[in-house]
Scaffold this motif. Structure first.
Motif, mmCIF file in Angstrom:
data_model
loop_
_atom_site.group_PDB
_atom_site.id
_atom_site.type_symbol
_atom_site.label_atom_id
_atom_site.label_comp_id
_atom_site.label_asym_id
_atom_site.label_seq_id
_atom_site.Cartn_x
_atom_site.Cartn_y
_atom_site.Cartn_z
ATOM 1 N N ASP A 128 70.840 23.932 31.105
ATOM 2 C CA ASP A 128 71.625 22.901 31.800
ATOM 3 C C ASP A 128 72.711 23.542 32.668
ATOM 4 O O ASP A 128 73.342 24.523 32.267
ATOM 5 C CB ASP A 128 72.284 21.953 30.785
ATOM 6 N N ILE A 129 72.925 22.966 33.831
ATOM 7 C CA ILE A 129 73.884 23.563 34.754
ATOM 8 C C ILE A 129 75.335 23.200 34.431
ATOM 9 O O ILE A 129 76.240 23.977 34.655
ATOM 10 C CB ILE A 129 73.574 23.169 36.226
ATOM 11 N N ASP A 130 75.544 21.991 33.929
ATOM 12 C CA ASP A 130 76.906 21.591 33.555
ATOM 13 C C ASP A 130 76.835 20.387 32.623
ATOM 14 O O ASP A 130 75.753 20.021 32.151
ATOM 15 C CB ASP A 130 77.741 21.285 34.813
ATOM 16 N N ASP A 131 77.966 19.766 32.381
ATOM 17 C CA ASP A 131 77.962 18.624 31.462
ATOM 18 C C ASP A 131 78.027 17.288 32.199
ATOM 19 O O ASP A 131 78.514 16.300 31.679
ATOM 20 C CB ASP A 131 79.126 18.743 30.470
ATOM 21 N N ASN A 132 77.522 17.279 33.411
ATOM 22 C CA ASN A 132 77.521 16.053 34.205
ATOM 23 C C ASN A 132 76.438 16.201 35.281
ATOM 24 O O ASN A 132 76.725 16.342 36.445
ATOM 25 C CB ASN A 132 78.914 15.869 34.841
ATOM 26 N N ILE A 144 57.106 12.039 32.101
ATOM 27 C CA ILE A 144 57.927 12.374 33.260
ATOM 28 C C ILE A 144 59.281 11.706 33.026
ATOM 29 O O ILE A 144 59.325 10.531 32.641
ATOM 30 C CB ILE A 144 57.295 11.832 34.553
ATOM 31 N N ALA A 145 60.356 12.447 33.217
ATOM 32 C CA ALA A 145 61.672 11.869 32.946
ATOM 33 C C ALA A 145 62.681 12.268 34.005
ATOM 34 O O ALA A 145 62.555 13.309 34.651
ATOM 35 C CB ALA A 145 62.159 12.316 31.569
ATOM 36 N N VAL A 146 63.645 11.382 34.188
ATOM 37 C CA VAL A 146 64.799 11.730 35.017
ATOM 38 C C VAL A 146 65.998 11.623 34.095
ATOM 39 O O VAL A 146 66.300 10.541 33.571
ATOM 40 C CB VAL A 146 64.950 10.769 36.217
ATOM 41 N N GLU A 147 66.638 12.750 33.816
ATOM 42 C CA GLU A 147 67.738 12.731 32.851
ATOM 43 C C GLU A 147 69.086 12.605 33.534
ATOM 44 O O GLU A 147 69.302 13.107 34.637
ATOM 45 C CB GLU A 147 67.688 13.975 31.961
ATOM 46 N N LEU A 148 69.963 11.878 32.865
ATOM 47 C CA LEU A 148 71.343 11.709 33.316
ATOM 48 C C LEU A 148 72.161 12.252 32.165
ATOM 49 O O LEU A 148 72.456 11.556 31.199
ATOM 50 C CB LEU A 148 71.619 10.221 33.555
ATOM 51 N N ASP A 149 72.438 13.549 32.239
ATOM 52 C CA ASP A 149 72.924 14.252 31.059
ATOM 53 C C ASP A 149 74.420 14.531 31.141
ATOM 54 O O ASP A 149 74.933 14.952 32.175
ATOM 55 C CB ASP A 149 72.142 15.565 30.916
ATOM 56 N N ILE A 150 75.084 14.299 30.016
ATOM 57 C CA ILE A 150 76.539 14.509 29.987
ATOM 58 C C ILE A 150 76.913 15.622 29.018
ATOM 59 O O ILE A 150 78.047 15.722 28.575
ATOM 60 C CB ILE A 150 77.269 13.189 29.636
ATOM 61 N N HIS A 151 75.952 16.446 28.695
ATOM 62 C CA HIS A 151 76.217 17.561 27.789
ATOM 63 C C HIS A 151 75.527 18.800 28.327
ATOM 64 O O HIS A 151 74.390 18.736 28.781
ATOM 65 C CB HIS A 151 75.693 17.244 26.392
ATOM 66 N N LYS A 152 76.208 19.926 28.263
ATOM 67 C CA LYS A 152 75.615 21.170 28.763
ATOM 68 C C LYS A 152 74.919 21.878 27.611
ATOM 69 O O LYS A 152 75.561 22.370 26.689
ATOM 70 C CB LYS A 152 76.714 22.055 29.359
ATOM 71 N N ASP A 153 73.591 21.850 27.640
ATOM 72 C CA ASP A 153 72.829 22.522 26.597
ATOM 73 C C ASP A 153 72.259 23.813 27.174
ATOM 74 O O ASP A 153 71.300 23.789 27.951
ATOM 75 C CB ASP A 153 71.684 21.619 26.119
ATOM 76 N N ASP A 154 72.829 24.911 26.773
ATOM 77 C CA ASP A 154 72.393 26.189 27.347
ATOM 78 C C ASP A 154 70.933 26.503 27.019
ATOM 79 O O ASP A 154 70.240 27.123 27.807
ATOM 80 C CB ASP A 154 73.307 27.311 26.857
ATOM 81 N N GLU A 155 70.479 26.058 25.852
ATOM 82 C CA GLU A 155 69.086 26.347 25.471
ATOM 83 C C GLU A 155 68.083 25.776 26.479
ATOM 84 O O GLU A 155 66.968 26.270 26.600
ATOM 85 C CB GLU A 155 68.794 25.823 24.058
ATOM 86 N N PHE A 156 68.483 24.702 27.181
ATOM 87 C CA PHE A 156 67.582 24.112 28.176
ATOM 88 C C PHE A 156 67.992 24.495 29.596
ATOM 89 O O PHE A 156 67.467 23.943 30.572
ATOM 90 C CB PHE A 156 67.558 22.582 28.071
#
Ligand SMILES: *[C@@H]1O[C@H](CO)[C@@H](O)[C@H](O)[C@H]1NC(C)=O
Ligand SMILES: *[C@@H]1O[C@H](CO)[C@@H](O)[C@H](O)[C@H]1NC(C)=O
Ligand SMILES: *[C@@H]1O[C@H](CO)[C@@H](O)[C@H](O)[C@H]1NC(C)=O
Ligand SMILES: *[C@@H]1O[C@H](CO)[C@@H](O)[C@H](O)[C@H]1NC(C)=O
Ligand SMILES: *[C@@H]1O[C@H](CO)[C@@H](O)[C@H](O)[C@H]1NC(C)=O
Length: 625
Positions: free
Chosen positions: A106-110, A92-104
């Motif tokens: 992702d909604i944006d880069d923040n 189980i993870a809570v990600e704090l993502d700063i990159h927009k990975d379309d393959e997953f």
């Protein structure tokens, strides 16, 4: 020492992980119940290029300490190309993502997201927070400023919520940024490790993490008093070297800290917290502990330290810093002045009570909305565990039981008669009796104690106590007296000598209520039949019989029939005897009493229904001496 650690340094396409040394118990193996939990941490990400993200970081709950075979870049050091999305991951993870990975997706880069077993978030939202006015405010994960994250899982509501805010903003736990309605029990194993992972890609970034705080309960630690500061991304090569050095040093320090990271809170930069002192606190002596001391002693009031829950609060085990002294800390919430003053009795009274059969109150502490009472720790726990422990364990012998009864009688007599003020205990029961290492019994939990000045007619309070132990007149009048304590003690005697609960719903109809069953055996057979057979050996039959009879008498419906505690102690010590016509006294139903100093006139309906009158001056005459 800055108190933080770095998950990644300036190295490209790399990842870092940090995990707690010891697994946490997320699930009870016996009944499968999952615990609620809360995690709070501070982090900061300083990217190599302002406004240009690298990759992010994540909080993870994993079955293993460390996740082997993880990939850097978009996998954040948690998953890899092959295991991504597989349920066998149990992560189980809570990600704090700063990159927009379309393959997953992702909604944006923040953004912030909740992931289970894969990189594709189940829910996600742009990094932001609700301010005190309920306005949604943007937040940049790569600003380099410290950000506070609280992750809360409520097993009752089956909800996982994630709160985010700038580190200096406190009390923003009203509205979560992410809310996932999902029972986590299928994903949680009994024991799991918690940790963090972060990764870099072609652009570098340093991921900083401040010591984190995990509670296996839905309580959120109060961390208002410090705001960590993290360094900026190094510019020149010499600075890079220095950062690597600092990183190594920090990591080395963290290793040393990791063992205690979960158990100890670091109250560095601890501003003086407002602890209100009231007049009574100054007057009434017992030692006042610093909150910090108790916090450290109980390892942050961790669930692991929890000894039990009482009517008013929880009791934690602790060890005072700098000594081996073990203590039990009772935490009582009081959100009104009203409640506060009720506990005043407890503190000022027991702080001064001294008796070898009372659990000693060492001191107290007031912090925020909570009151903490510090008692001697009783390693062998409470009496109910001895009475009802599993069959394969050794049961208490009669001699031990008799000693326990005498000990508690002596403590109660002290409270009622031998102290300057009358102290009513109000909650006598096996769970409130603690056993010390020499098998002495000590009366504890004065949570309901009220203080009465001698001769002062006590005011009416709402009924407090434990179901089954509450005297009938207490229910009617709401007034606790020494007599209501004697009633509860009578039942206590029966319970201890019979080794069964007061009410046993599965027993045969006439055996359900212990007190009635005992009286029934006394009237229609042998009172010893009510007792635990194994205890009635030849040499102690007389003692068992005495205790049972005294128990029935003390737990009599009519308060006027009950002896007082000094009498009880004398009878138990064989300095006084039970009256010969005891059964007649006990059998009298609906006894009404007109109290005339020492003379008691009882209005007794006989078995035929006509009213007879029984008069006596001292129902418990001394024989022999
Ligand atoms: C698990 O639950 C059982 C039954 O409710 C209880 O006896 C046991 O103490 C629990 N174990 C832990 C570790 O809490
Ligand atoms: C399981 O055990 C825990 C104690 O570890 C207890 O709090 C919980 O109520 C129990 N649940 C069930 C369903 O018995
Ligand atoms: C992916 O991770 C798993 C462990 O979770 C590991 O066994 C496997 O070898 C890894 N695959 C690759 C391609 O690294
Ligand atoms: C907040 O961020 C969103 C995109 O994540 C953007 O559309 C919006 O304009 C931003 N609002 C403010 C006040 O900066
Ligand atoms: C009481 O506790 C001590 C240690 O704390 C233990 O050695 C002893 O066996 C316990 N006694 C009983 C009767 O459980």
């Amino acid at each position: 020492m800055n108190g933080f650690l770095t998950l990644t340094n300036t190295k490209k396409h790399s990842y870092g992980q940090v995990f707690n040394d010891e697994p946490l118990l997320f699930k009870n193996s016996t009944n499968g119940t999952v615990t609620s939990f809360s995690i709070t941490f501070f982090f900061a990400i300083t990217p190599e290029h302002k406004n240009k993200g690298s990759h992010g970081m994540a909080f993870v709950i994993s079955p293993t300490r460390g996740i082997p075979g993880a990939s850097a870049d978009q996998y954040l050091g948690i998953f890899n190309d092959t295991n991504n999305g597989k349920s066998s991951n149990q992560i189980i993870a809570v990600e704090l993502d700063i990159h927009k990975d379309d393959e997953f997706g992702d909604i944006d880069d923040n953004h912030v997201g909740i992931n289970i077993n894969g990189m594709r978030s189940i829910v996600s939202a742009p990094a932001s927070y609700y301010d005190h006015e309920g306005q949604l405010r943007n937040l940049s994960l790569i600003s380099g400023d410290p950000i506070r994250v609280t992750i809360l899982y409520s097993q009752e509501e089956k909800q996982l919520s994630v709160f985010l805010s700038p580190a200096e903003k406190t009390n923003l736990l009203k509205r979560p940024l992410l809310l996932l309605d999902q029972d986590l029990s299928p994903y949680l194993l009994e024991e799991m490790y918690v940790g963090f992972a972060a990764s870099t890609g072609s652009v570098g970034a340093i991921h900083y993490l401040w010591t984190f705080y995990v509670f296996l309960s839905s309580a959120v630690p109060n961390l208002d008093f410090f705001i960590p500061k993290f360094p900026t991304y190094p510019k020149s090569e010499s600075q890079v070297k220095r950062t690597v050095l600092v990183t190594c040093l920090t990591l080395a320090l963290f290793v040393a800290l990791a063992t205690s990271a979960f158990s100890l809170f670091f109250y560095r930069r601890h501003k003086k917290v407002k602890e209100v002192l009231e007049e009574w606190e100054i007057q009434c002596g017992p030692h006042r502990f610093a909150y910090k001391e108790l916090f450290q002693a109980t390892k942050g009031f961790k669930d692991k330290q929890l000894l039990g829950k009482g009517g008013f609060g929880q009791v934690f085990k602790g060890t005072l810093p700098g000594s081996d002294a073990e203590i039990a800390v009772k935490r009582i919430s009081h959100d009104s002045r009203q409640g506060m003053h009720e506990f005043l009795a407890e503190i000022s009274t027991i702080g001064r009570l001294r008796h070898s059969n009372l659990v000693r109150l060492q001191g107290y502490c007031r912090y925020k909305e909570e009151l903490y009472l510090v008692y001697d720790f009783m390693p062998n726990g409470s009496l109910d565990k001895y009475l009802y422990r599993r069959a394969n364990r050794e049961q208490l012998t009669w001699d031990q039981r008799f000693k326990i009864i005498k000990d508690i009688a002596s403590a109660l007599c002290y409270l009622h008669h031998d102290w300057v003020q009358v102290v009513i205990h109000r909650d006598i029961k096996p769970a409130n009796v603690l056993i010390d290492h020499q098998m002495n019994a000590r009366l504890g939990d004065f949570g309901l104690a009220k203080l009465y000045d001698q001769g002062f007619d006590p005011q009416t309070f709402s009924v407090a106590g434990t179901f089954g132990y509450i005297a009938p007149e207490l229910i009617r009048s709401g007034r606790a007296t020494t007599g209501t304590d004697v009633y509860a003690f009578g039942l206590f005697m029966l319970e201890v000598s019979c080794g069964r609960r007061l009410i046993e719903p599965r027993a045969a109809t006439n055996e359900v209520v212990l007190a009635e069953w005992t009286l029934n055996r006394w009237e229609n057979g042998d009172i010893l039949e009510a007792a635990n057979e194994r205890l009635c050996e030849e040499h102690n039959r007389e003692q068992v019989e005495l205790v049972l009879k005294l128990g029935v008498l003390c737990s009599h419906q009519a308060a006027g029939v009950r002896p007082d505690m000094s009498k009880v102690v004398r009878i138990l010590n064989c300095d006084s005897q039970l009256p010969d016509n005891l059964l007649d006294i006990v059998k009298a139903e609906n006894v009404r009493m007109w109290s005339e100093t020492s003379e008691r006139v009882l209005d007794v309906p006989t078995s035929q229904g006509s009213i007879g009158t029984l008069t006596f001056t001292e129902p418990f005459t001394s024989h022999g001496r």
